[in-house]
Motif scaffolding. Structure first.
Motif, mmCIF file in Angstrom:
data_model
loop_
_atom_site.group_PDB
_atom_site.id
_atom_site.type_symbol
_atom_site.label_atom_id
_atom_site.label_comp_id
_atom_site.label_asym_id
_atom_site.label_seq_id
_atom_site.Cartn_x
_atom_site.Cartn_y
_atom_site.Cartn_z
ATOM 1 N N PRO A 70 0.821 -1.215 0.000
ATOM 2 C CA PRO A 70 0.000 0.000 0.000
ATOM 3 C C PRO A 70 0.852 1.262 0.000
ATOM 4 O O PRO A 70 1.867 1.337 0.678
ATOM 5 N N ASN A 71 0.437 2.233 -0.800
ATOM 6 C CA ASN A 71 1.102 3.536 -0.892
ATOM 7 C C ASN A 71 2.549 3.433 -1.354
ATOM 8 O O ASN A 71 3.385 4.276 -1.006
ATOM 9 N N TYR A 73 5.768 3.480 -4.004
ATOM 10 C CA TYR A 73 6.187 4.323 -5.110
ATOM 11 C C TYR A 73 6.772 3.454 -6.222
ATOM 12 O O TYR A 73 7.731 2.722 -5.992
ATOM 13 N N PRO A 152 -0.168 3.269 6.362
ATOM 14 C CA PRO A 152 0.492 3.660 5.115
ATOM 15 C C PRO A 152 0.021 5.013 4.573
ATOM 16 O O PRO A 152 0.747 5.673 3.831
ATOM 17 N N SER A 153 -1.184 5.436 4.947
ATOM 18 C CA SER A 153 -1.702 6.719 4.468
ATOM 19 C C SER A 153 -0.971 7.907 5.076
ATOM 20 O O SER A 153 -1.139 9.042 4.623
ATOM 21 N N ARG A 155 2.088 8.436 4.754
ATOM 22 C CA ARG A 155 3.255 8.739 3.927
ATOM 23 C C ARG A 155 3.114 10.115 3.290
ATOM 24 O O ARG A 155 2.064 10.473 2.738
ATOM 25 N N GLU A 158 7.644 10.398 -1.343
ATOM 26 C CA GLU A 158 8.465 9.188 -1.364
ATOM 27 C C GLU A 158 9.318 9.028 -0.114
ATOM 28 O O GLU A 158 9.503 7.911 0.383
ATOM 29 N N TYR A 161 7.143 10.880 6.100
ATOM 30 C CA TYR A 161 6.063 10.244 6.851
ATOM 31 C C TYR A 161 5.649 11.182 7.982
ATOM 32 O O TYR A 161 6.492 11.787 8.659
#
Length: 285
Positions: A70-71, A73, A152-153, A155, A158, A161
Motif C-alpha cells: 500500500p502507498n 512508489y 500507510p496513508s 506517507r 516518497e 512520513y
C-alpha cells in the motif's frame, strides 16, 4: 538460477524487518554497539501458494503479486517506519540510549526495496522467499516518537512520513541497502522469507552509510556479507501481523536489531547535544 540453492542458503539464516545522555559523550569500544528497533512495514504479498518460482525480474514480480504494497512508489515492494528502542554496548550489555529519555527519540523511514526474485515453497504450509534490490533508510533525532496509527496513508511523498520527517528533527543517519545479502547471488540487497498463512517470518540486509550527523562514526565498512563485500552495518528483523498493525493498514509489524563494528573507539558526540542542539542542527526531509 538454481532455486534449490537459493532456498537452502536462506533457510538456515533468515527468520523474519532518539539520542540522549549526560553532557559528556559516550565512548563505544571497537565493534561494540547494537541498535534495537521496532518497525511497521507496508509490503507486497500474495504470490500464491503453488510450489515453484513466481518471478525473476522486477517487472515479472510486479505482474505476479496479487497484493501490492500500500502507498508504494513505482515498483517498490517494501517500505515503512521504525523507532529505535535502545542502543547498547555488546561487550557488557549496558544501555547508551533508551527511547524517550530526556524527551529524545530516534525515528525513521525506509523504502525503495523492489522484489526481484520470488519463489513459493511447500504444499501444506507454503512459504514465500522474496529477494529484493535497491533500498534506502533515513533516521532522525526528534522530540517525539513515531505514530504507527496513521498507517500507510501517513506517507508524505516518497521520503516522508507524518510525525517522523515533518516535526523539525535533524537527520542523524542515512544509508542504502548494500548488494550481497545472499551468498552466491551478490545482486540482492534484501532477503525475506515468510509463512503464507500468517505473514510471519524474517528478513536481513546490509547497510552502507551515506550521510547524517552520525555518518563519521558508523561509516566503517567492517561488516562482511556472504559474498565477501564489506558494508557498515547488518540488519536482521522478525515480523508478523498483529491486531495493531492490521487495524492501521500495515502488512506486518517487526522487531530487530542493527549491529556493526567500529574500527577505533568512537564517541557518540550527538548524545551530548540534547534537544537544545536541535535548533542549530535542524534539517527537514
Amino acid at each position: 538460477m538454481n532455486v534449490n540453492k537459493i532456498t537452502a542458503a536462506v533457510a538456515g539464516t533468515v527468520l523474519a524487518l532518539g539520542l540522549s545522555a549526560p553532557a559528556s559523550a559516550v565512548v563505544l569500544n571497537t565493534g561494540d554497539f547494537k541498535i534495537t528497533i521496532n518497525a511497521f512495514d507496508a509490503g507486497t504479498i500474495g504470490y500464491g501458494n503453488t510450489n515453484g518460482t513466481r518471478c525473476q525480474t522486477i517487472a515479472q514480480c510486479d505482474a505476479a503479486a496479487a497484493l501490492q504494497a500500500p502507498n508504494a512508489y513505482g515498483s517498490e515492494d517494501t517500505w515503512g517506519i521504525f523507532s529505535v528502542q535502545s542502543i547498547s554496548r555488546v561487550s557488557d550489555g549496558s544501555l547508551i540510549f533508551t527511547a524517550g529519555k530526556n524527551g529524545e527519540y530516534l525515528t525513521g523511514m525506509f523504502g525503495g526495496i523492489k522484489d526481484t526474485y520470488v519463489e513459493v515453497n511447500g504444499q501444506i504450509s507454503p512459504t514465500t522467499l522474496a529477494l529484493g534490490t535497491g533500498g534506502w533508510l533515513n533516521m532522525y533525532l526528534t522530540n517525539s516518537n513515531y505514530n504507527s496509527s496513521y498507517g500507510p496513508s501517513g506517507r508524505l511523498g516518497e521520503f516522508g512520513y507524518k510525525g517522523v520527517t515533518d516535526v523539525g528533527g535533524t537527520l542523524a543517519l542515512s544509508a542504502v541497502f548494500g548488494a550481497g545479502a545472499l551468498g552466491g547471488h551478490p545482486e540482492y540487497t534484501y532477503v525475506s522469507n515468510y509463512a503464507n498463512n500468517s505473514i510471519s517470518g524474517g528478513s536481513q540486509a546490509f547497510l552502507d552509510v551515506t550521510g547524517g550527523s552520525m555518518k563519521g562514526l558508523f561509516d566503517t565498512n567492517r561488516q562482511e556479507d556472504p559474498n565477501g563485500n564489506m558494508h557498515d552495518m547488518f540488519l536482521k528483523v522478525t515480523y508478523g501481523q498483529t491486531g495493531a498493525s492490521a487495524k492501521a493498514g500495515w502488512t506486518v509489524d517487526a522487531s530487530g536489531d542493527v549491529q556493526g563494528n567500529i574500527p577505533e573507539p568512537g564517541s557518540l558526540a550527538l548524545l551530548g547535544l540534547g534537544l537544545a542542539g536541535l535548533a542549530s542542527l535542524r534539517r527537514r526531509a
